[in-house]
Design an enzyme around this catalytic site. Structure first.
Site, PDB file in Angstrom:
ATOM      1  N   TYR A  54      44.824 -33.797  -8.437  1.00  0.00           N
ATOM      2  CA  TYR A  54      44.737 -32.363  -8.690  1.00  0.00           C
ATOM      3  C   TYR A  54      46.127 -31.820  -9.002  1.00  0.00           C
ATOM      4  O   TYR A  54      47.046 -31.909  -8.190  1.00  0.00           O
ATOM      5  CB  TYR A  54      44.151 -31.614  -7.495  1.00  0.00           C
ATOM      6  CG  TYR A  54      42.723 -31.980  -7.146  1.00  0.00           C
ATOM      7  CD1 TYR A  54      41.913 -32.683  -8.038  1.00  0.00           C
ATOM      8  CD2 TYR A  54      42.178 -31.630  -5.922  1.00  0.00           C
ATOM      9  CE1 TYR A  54      40.608 -33.014  -7.724  1.00  0.00           C
ATOM     10  CE2 TYR A  54      40.869 -31.953  -5.596  1.00  0.00           C
ATOM     11  CZ  TYR A  54      40.093 -32.649  -6.502  1.00  0.00           C
ATOM     12  OH  TYR A  54      38.796 -32.985  -6.167  1.00  0.00           O
ATOM     13  N   SER A 206      31.073 -28.302  -6.315  1.00  0.00           N
ATOM     14  CA  SER A 206      30.493 -27.386  -7.299  1.00  0.00           C
ATOM     15  C   SER A 206      29.094 -26.883  -6.921  1.00  0.00           C
ATOM     16  O   SER A 206      28.184 -26.912  -7.738  1.00  0.00           O
ATOM     17  CB  SER A 206      30.446 -28.046  -8.678  1.00  0.00           C
ATOM     18  OG  SER A 206      30.289 -27.080  -9.686  1.00  0.00           O
TER      19      SER A 206
END
Length: 336
Positions: A54, A206
């Protein structure tokens, strides 16, 4: 906040877990990221998920700084290894012993901790013998650098093979981190039944389908400024599969269901994934502290069976169920 066991282990984690994918170190400034982490702590979130890839390791550093001064024993910190990092050399990727052993040390340094509670294989490595990968994880557990081992986006067959090796090597594979939402249910037919059998819990990412299930995207309207759909660093690509008139029209029809339950659309979406008893936690991210405070209200919510049925009827064939999508969306070879 509610807490759930992670798989069949004795580890309890907050059922709303804070994740910093696509935000820390890239989309939001570090001071805002720190405010979001502190907001998460204030509302009872104790579990934090990140990964070395990330923002090319920056997200781990931001999270480490934001958690500085907190009692380490009161936190559950998760990170991952697989994707290319650093200068992206030929061994800076995958699940080889070399990459895993070097990556865990880098992650611990950036996170400013002696160990992570959960270390996860971010994808399945088709180019490394699974025995090599699992032996490296076993050694990391024995060294005390990780307490538990998990994976992300592995198929049911891969979970079964990895779990068998982990038991041979003296540790248990306890978690899986797949995409899961009202619109993306590909884990239900194979991954979830296999996980239940093996004692593996899901930490799902998500749950709001990259923001689509919040209802903020409208048919015929330009996406809101600063939203995931306008993010050219990766967010727009991830959300593209849901950005069509049929899906967006159906999502708008969920609003009365959410209103009847006194929930926002985002809270309904997060609460929906938590109705699955194989889900140990839902990952939520934030670019503003108030988003954290709102999403956490989904903790402990029980959605009536009738409302669950209504959701299925509204979304209909817009839902992706095909279990083959787990392998179809996975890298077939290590990314360069």
């Amino acid at each position: 906040m509610e807490f759930r066991y992670l798989g069949s282990s004795g580890l309890k984690i907050s059922e709303i877990t804070y994740g910093n994918w696509l935000t820390h170190g890239s989309q939001v400034e570090n001071d805002i990221a720190t405010q979001c982490v502190h907001a998460a702590l204030d509302v009872g979130i104790t579990s934090f998920d990140t990964a070395d890839v990330y923002a090319n390791t920056k997200a781990e550093s931001v999270l480490g700084d934001a958690l500085k001064g907190q009692r380490r024993e009161s936190l559950e910190i998760f990170t991952k290894v697989y994707w290319p990092t650093g200068p992206r050399g030929h061994n800076d990727v995958g699940l080889s012993r070399k990459h895993i052993m070097e990556s865990i040390d880098g992650s611990l340094t950036r996170l400013q901790t002696d160990y992570v509670d959960l270390y996860q294989a971010h994808r399945f490595d088709t180019e490394t013998p699974l025995e090599e990968t699992m032996q490296a994880f076993a050694d990391i557990v024995r060294q005390g650098k990780a307490l538990y081992i998990g994976v992300s986006e592995w198929t049911a067959a891969q979970l079964r093979a990895g779990h068998a090796l982990s038991k041979e090597l003296g540790f248990n594979l306890i978690s899986s981190q797949p995409q899961y939402s009202m619109l993306w249910r590909v884990i239900e037919d194979e991954v979830v039944p296999t996980s239940r059998e093996l004692g593996i819990g899901q930490i799902v990412w998500s749950p709001v389908a990259q923001g689509v299930l919040t209802g903020k995207y409208k048919v015929g309207q330009t996406p809101p400024a600063g939203s995931r759909a306008t993010d050219l660093k990766g967010g727009a690509d991830m959300i593209s599969r849901f950005m069509n008139d049929d899906v967006l029209t159906r999502v708008q029809k969920l609003e009365p269901i959410a209103a009847d339950l006194n929930l926002s659309m985002a809270q309904l979406a997060v609460a929906w994934v938590l109705q699955n008893d194989n889900v140990s936690a839902a990952l939520v991210g934030a670019s503003r502290p108030e988003q954290v405070r709102e999403n956490v209200k989904a903790a402990g919510v029980k959605i009536p069976a009738e409302s669950m049925k209504q959701i299925d009827e509204v979304l209909g064939d817009a839902v992706e169920h095909d279990s083959a999508m787990t392998s179809a969306t996975a890298p077939q070879s290590r990314p360069a």
